[in-house]
Design a protein around this motif. Sequence first.
Motif, PDB file in Angstrom:
ATOM      1  N   ARG A  49     -35.105  18.764  36.039  1.00  0.00           N
ATOM      2  CA  ARG A  49     -35.730  17.955  34.995  1.00  0.00           C
ATOM      3  C   ARG A  49     -35.177  16.543  34.896  1.00  0.00           C
ATOM      4  O   ARG A  49     -35.813  15.678  34.288  1.00  0.00           O
ATOM      5  CB  ARG A  49     -35.620  18.669  33.645  1.00  0.00           C
ATOM      6  CG  ARG A  49     -36.486  19.922  33.582  1.00  0.00           C
ATOM      7  CD  ARG A  49     -36.137  20.781  32.404  1.00  0.00           C
ATOM      8  NE  ARG A  49     -36.537  20.166  31.163  1.00  0.00           N
ATOM      9  CZ  ARG A  49     -37.715  20.370  30.574  1.00  0.00           C
ATOM     10  NH1 ARG A  49     -38.577  21.192  31.103  1.00  0.00           N
ATOM     11  NH2 ARG A  49     -38.019  19.769  29.449  1.00  0.00           N
ATOM     12  N   ASN A  52     -37.592  13.956  37.099  1.00  0.00           N
ATOM     13  CA  ASN A  52     -38.742  13.249  36.508  1.00  0.00           C
ATOM     14  C   ASN A  52     -38.448  12.779  35.078  1.00  0.00           C
ATOM     15  O   ASN A  52     -39.352  12.527  34.302  1.00  0.00           O
ATOM     16  CB  ASN A  52     -40.002  14.112  36.563  1.00  0.00           C
ATOM     17  CG  ASN A  52     -39.843  15.434  35.849  1.00  0.00           C
ATOM     18  OD1 ASN A  52     -38.781  15.734  35.308  1.00  0.00           O
ATOM     19  ND2 ASN A  52     -40.893  16.222  35.825  1.00  0.00           N
ATOM     20  N   ARG A  53     -37.175  12.687  34.783  1.00  0.00           N
ATOM     21  CA  ARG A  53     -36.708  12.162  33.487  1.00  0.00           C
ATOM     22  C   ARG A  53     -37.256  12.938  32.298  1.00  0.00           C
ATOM     23  O   ARG A  53     -37.477  12.383  31.225  1.00  0.00           O
ATOM     24  CB  ARG A  53     -37.073  10.667  33.335  1.00  0.00           C
ATOM     25  CG  ARG A  53     -36.252   9.735  34.180  1.00  0.00           C
ATOM     26  CD  ARG A  53     -35.244   8.878  33.409  1.00  0.00           C
ATOM     27  NE  ARG A  53     -35.700   8.217  32.206  1.00  0.00           N
ATOM     28  CZ  ARG A  53     -36.035   6.926  32.132  1.00  0.00           C
ATOM     29  NH1 ARG A  53     -35.981   6.159  33.196  1.00  0.00           N
ATOM     30  NH2 ARG A  53     -36.394   6.393  30.989  1.00  0.00           N
ATOM     31  N   MET A  54     -37.519  14.256  32.462  1.00  0.00           N
ATOM     32  CA  MET A  54     -37.794  15.073  31.291  1.00  0.00           C
ATOM     33  C   MET A  54     -36.474  15.297  30.571  1.00  0.00           C
ATOM     34  O   MET A  54     -36.435  15.631  29.398  1.00  0.00           O
ATOM     35  CB  MET A  54     -38.427  16.411  31.675  1.00  0.00           C
ATOM     36  CG  MET A  54     -39.799  16.288  32.305  1.00  0.00           C
ATOM     37  SD  MET A  54     -40.969  15.353  31.321  1.00  0.00           S
ATOM     38  CE  MET A  54     -41.289  16.510  30.007  1.00  0.00           C
ATOM     39  N   ARG A  81     -43.833   9.815  37.088  1.00  0.00           N
ATOM     40  CA  ARG A  81     -44.146  11.222  36.834  1.00  0.00           C
ATOM     41  C   ARG A  81     -45.464  11.633  37.490  1.00  0.00           C
ATOM     42  O   ARG A  81     -45.621  12.784  37.893  1.00  0.00           O
ATOM     43  CB  ARG A  81     -44.222  11.469  35.330  1.00  0.00           C
ATOM     44  CG  ARG A  81     -42.852  11.495  34.680  1.00  0.00           C
ATOM     45  CD  ARG A  81     -42.976  11.723  33.207  1.00  0.00           C
ATOM     46  NE  ARG A  81     -41.667  11.817  32.572  1.00  0.00           N
ATOM     47  CZ  ARG A  81     -41.481  11.799  31.265  1.00  0.00           C
ATOM     48  NH1 ARG A  81     -42.521  11.674  30.458  1.00  0.00           N
ATOM     49  NH2 ARG A  81     -40.281  11.900  30.762  1.00  0.00           N
ATOM     50  N   MET A  86     -44.938  19.407  38.679  1.00  0.00           N
ATOM     51  CA  MET A  86     -43.934  20.330  38.169  1.00  0.00           C
ATOM     52  C   MET A  86     -44.577  21.689  37.896  1.00  0.00           C
ATOM     53  O   MET A  86     -45.668  21.768  37.341  1.00  0.00           O
ATOM     54  CB  MET A  86     -43.275  19.777  36.910  1.00  0.00           C
ATOM     55  CG  MET A  86     -41.978  20.479  36.572  1.00  0.00           C
ATOM     56  SD  MET A  86     -40.968  19.511  35.446  1.00  0.00           S
ATOM     57  CE  MET A  86     -39.387  20.277  35.671  1.00  0.00           C
TER      58      MET A  86
ATOM     59  N   GLU B 192     -44.925  19.517  27.032  1.00  0.00           N
ATOM     60  CA  GLU B 192     -43.961  18.948  27.986  1.00  0.00           C
ATOM     61  C   GLU B 192     -44.512  18.963  29.403  1.00  0.00           C
ATOM     62  O   GLU B 192     -44.324  18.010  30.164  1.00  0.00           O
ATOM     63  CB  GLU B 192     -42.660  19.737  27.945  1.00  0.00           C
ATOM     64  CG  GLU B 192     -41.756  19.348  26.811  1.00  0.00           C
ATOM     65  CD  GLU B 192     -40.337  19.813  27.067  1.00  0.00           C
ATOM     66  OE1 GLU B 192     -40.168  20.745  27.873  1.00  0.00           O
ATOM     67  OE2 GLU B 192     -39.425  19.230  26.470  1.00  0.00           O
ATOM     68  N   ALA B 193     -45.199  20.064  29.746  1.00  0.00           N
ATOM     69  CA  ALA B 193     -45.747  20.160  31.104  1.00  0.00           C
ATOM     70  C   ALA B 193     -46.746  19.034  31.354  1.00  0.00           C
ATOM     71  O   ALA B 193     -46.779  18.444  32.440  1.00  0.00           O
ATOM     72  CB  ALA B 193     -46.423  21.511  31.300  1.00  0.00           C
ATOM     73  N   ARG B 195     -46.796  16.103  29.720  1.00  0.00           N
ATOM     74  CA  ARG B 195     -46.052  14.843  29.770  1.00  0.00           C
ATOM     75  C   ARG B 195     -45.429  14.673  31.155  1.00  0.00           C
ATOM     76  O   ARG B 195     -45.327  13.557  31.673  1.00  0.00           O
ATOM     77  CB  ARG B 195     -44.950  14.800  28.708  1.00  0.00           C
ATOM     78  CG  ARG B 195     -45.435  14.869  27.271  1.00  0.00           C
ATOM     79  CD  ARG B 195     -46.428  13.807  26.933  1.00  0.00           C
ATOM     80  NE  ARG B 195     -45.907  12.453  27.059  1.00  0.00           N
ATOM     81  CZ  ARG B 195     -45.292  11.790  26.092  1.00  0.00           C
ATOM     82  NH1 ARG B 195     -45.123  12.339  24.945  1.00  0.00           N
ATOM     83  NH2 ARG B 195     -44.879  10.551  26.297  1.00  0.00           N
ATOM     84  N   ALA B 196     -45.037  15.793  31.779  1.00  0.00           N
ATOM     85  CA  ALA B 196     -44.403  15.725  33.095  1.00  0.00           C
ATOM     86  C   ALA B 196     -45.388  15.299  34.179  1.00  0.00           C
ATOM     87  O   ALA B 196     -44.972  14.846  35.244  1.00  0.00           O
ATOM     88  CB  ALA B 196     -43.795  17.083  33.455  1.00  0.00           C
ATOM     89  N   THR B 197     -46.709  15.458  33.942  1.00  0.00           N
ATOM     90  CA  THR B 197     -47.667  14.961  34.933  1.00  0.00           C
ATOM     91  C   THR B 197     -47.893  13.459  34.778  1.00  0.00           C
ATOM     92  O   THR B 197     -48.625  12.869  35.555  1.00  0.00           O
ATOM     93  CB  THR B 197     -49.048  15.637  34.794  1.00  0.00           C
ATOM     94  OG1 THR B 197     -49.652  15.180  33.583  1.00  0.00           O
ATOM     95  CG2 THR B 197     -48.948  17.137  34.785  1.00  0.00           C
TER      96      THR B 197
END
Lengths: 264, 290
Positions: A49, A52-54, A81, A86, B192-193, B195-197
């Motif tokens: 994580r 991708n800077r989560m 991102r 992911m 969150e998933a 936002r991750a894209t």
Amino acid sequence: MTLLELKNVTKHYSPAVAPALADISFSVNEGEFISVIGPSGSGKTTLLRTINRMVELSGGEITFAGVSISRLRKSELRKLRSKIGMIFQHYNLVDRMSVIENVLHGRLGHKSTLAGILGSYTLAEKEQALRIIQMLGLDEYINKRCDQLSGGQKQRVGIARALVQNPKLILCDEPIASLDPSSAKIIMDYLKNISRDLGITLLVSLHQVDIALKYSDRVIGVNRGTIVFDGKPDELTRERVSEIYGFDAGDLMINLGESEGYAS
Amino acid sequence: MMEIDESIEVWGKMGKRDGGNNLRPLIAKPLDRATLAIRLTLFVLAGMTTYTFLTLGSNGVNVAQATAETLSNFATMFLHPYSHHLTVWDAFYEVLITLGLAYLTTVLGGVLALFLGLMAAQNLAPKWLTNIIKSFVAVIRAVPTILWVLIFAVAAGLGSTAAVIGLTFHSVGYLTKAYSESFEDLDRSVIEALRATGANWWQVVFQAVIPSSATYLLSWTFLRFEINFGNAVAMGAAAGAAGIGFDLFMAGGYYFDLHEVGLITYLVLAFAIVMETAATYMKRRLQSGE
Ligand SMILES: Nc1ncnc2c1ncn2[C@@H]1O[C@H](COP(=O)(O)OP(=O)(O)OP(=O)(O)O)[C@@H](O)[C@H]1O
Ligand SMILES: [Mg+2]
């Protein structure tokens, strides 16, 4: 060619406890299939994580495709991102929406805010989503709501959502941990095909050492936030495995010789 | 068969073992703080009820006679509905005005509540913001609608303006809570998933959060519309806002025309039934459309 490089990466969630990542350095070449293994709480999820800077870094430097990621502005971060897919253990799909809608979500990072809000996907985007859905054998579920799918099917939707991004790298956090062995094999085979046929780089955290050995080009072992092994699958001896897990390999019921049995 | 028999046997054994030791504490519930609080509350309520009945002043009302007269009034109202001051079309038009008042306040309240609801949803906004918004709308909801109308009447004067603002205000409080809870149904990890894209907040809200809570949003909005229709009738009577409520007030409290009160009640009832049917139909359409 180097796609991703981590230099002295550290992550402290709180100053009171030991760091989740301590001085991690490695680099990833384009097209590699890398497994990350290690005991629970060793920092696998955190490691993926940060890329991708989560999760924000506490120190060190990560370079992706020649760009240092730590000081990106908001729009640049979105762009970063959008190039990194992911995949999650619990799929993380929008359950009440259909397969095709969930897959198209992967395009949002490439669109302007307004086009995204209005959900105006181009014809090319829809065709690409359709192709990927067919490739993953999901055509008959295309308009089904995701809460009606099995775990293995949901994970394929998750893969499709990542692929539709046209990513250079896909991060997979325990993609098969919630699946039965046969669905797990299907998912791992798809991931292998993606790596081989599409040339996409994969970083996969796994709990099963035998699967990591069978599928990956390279294995990274982490323990308590540090890398204790980084090498080819055939270099991973029984002793090295027990070093990663801090146990005797025999206690873990891992039979390194029998990893072929899983494949057949 | 074998398996079933075996499992029954196993259960039997377990029951014997557990029944002796482990189950007993479950049956005899200990007196913890929650139980104590419930018992105290019930006790106080019982005491208050008894006191109220004992001190209720009947002022020489003959209960039998009063009941009979009330029933006879009901009979006049509902068995002989008739209008003297209003034609049926006038009454119909006035109901439409009331309906308009309900519609306007629901839409205004709904739009405001949509944005406040997003800011109050824990999966979409930082905790400090959700806390502020949630306490703010809790205060709005705690004060009854009619009081808000009267408060705004201080500035706007008693009438339809105060009614619109007051009804909208309370609708915002009610719908913000309902909407934000519907939004919170979508798991944080799913957001969150996305936002991750690379999706940004607005895209996630409009492409995932709102579509997946659409049926809830619609039902809450319809429910509030029904409440607002009822409130709008009351506002016509109590706050001098136009509409059927005002006619009801005049017929009942000014002309003592029970026939007309009956007619108006039937009309309002008919509208309520039509609305309910339409809402049910639309909800079903939306659900099967997915
Ligand atoms: N959000 C968080 N806040 C605080 N501490 C965290 C957070 N996430 C993880 N940690 C801590 O960081 C360390 C590494 O956790 P991480 O989730 O990366 O491990 P993992 O290898 O993925 O474990 P698992 O195999 O169980 O998924 C753990 O000690 C964990 O308690
Ligand atoms: Mg993890």
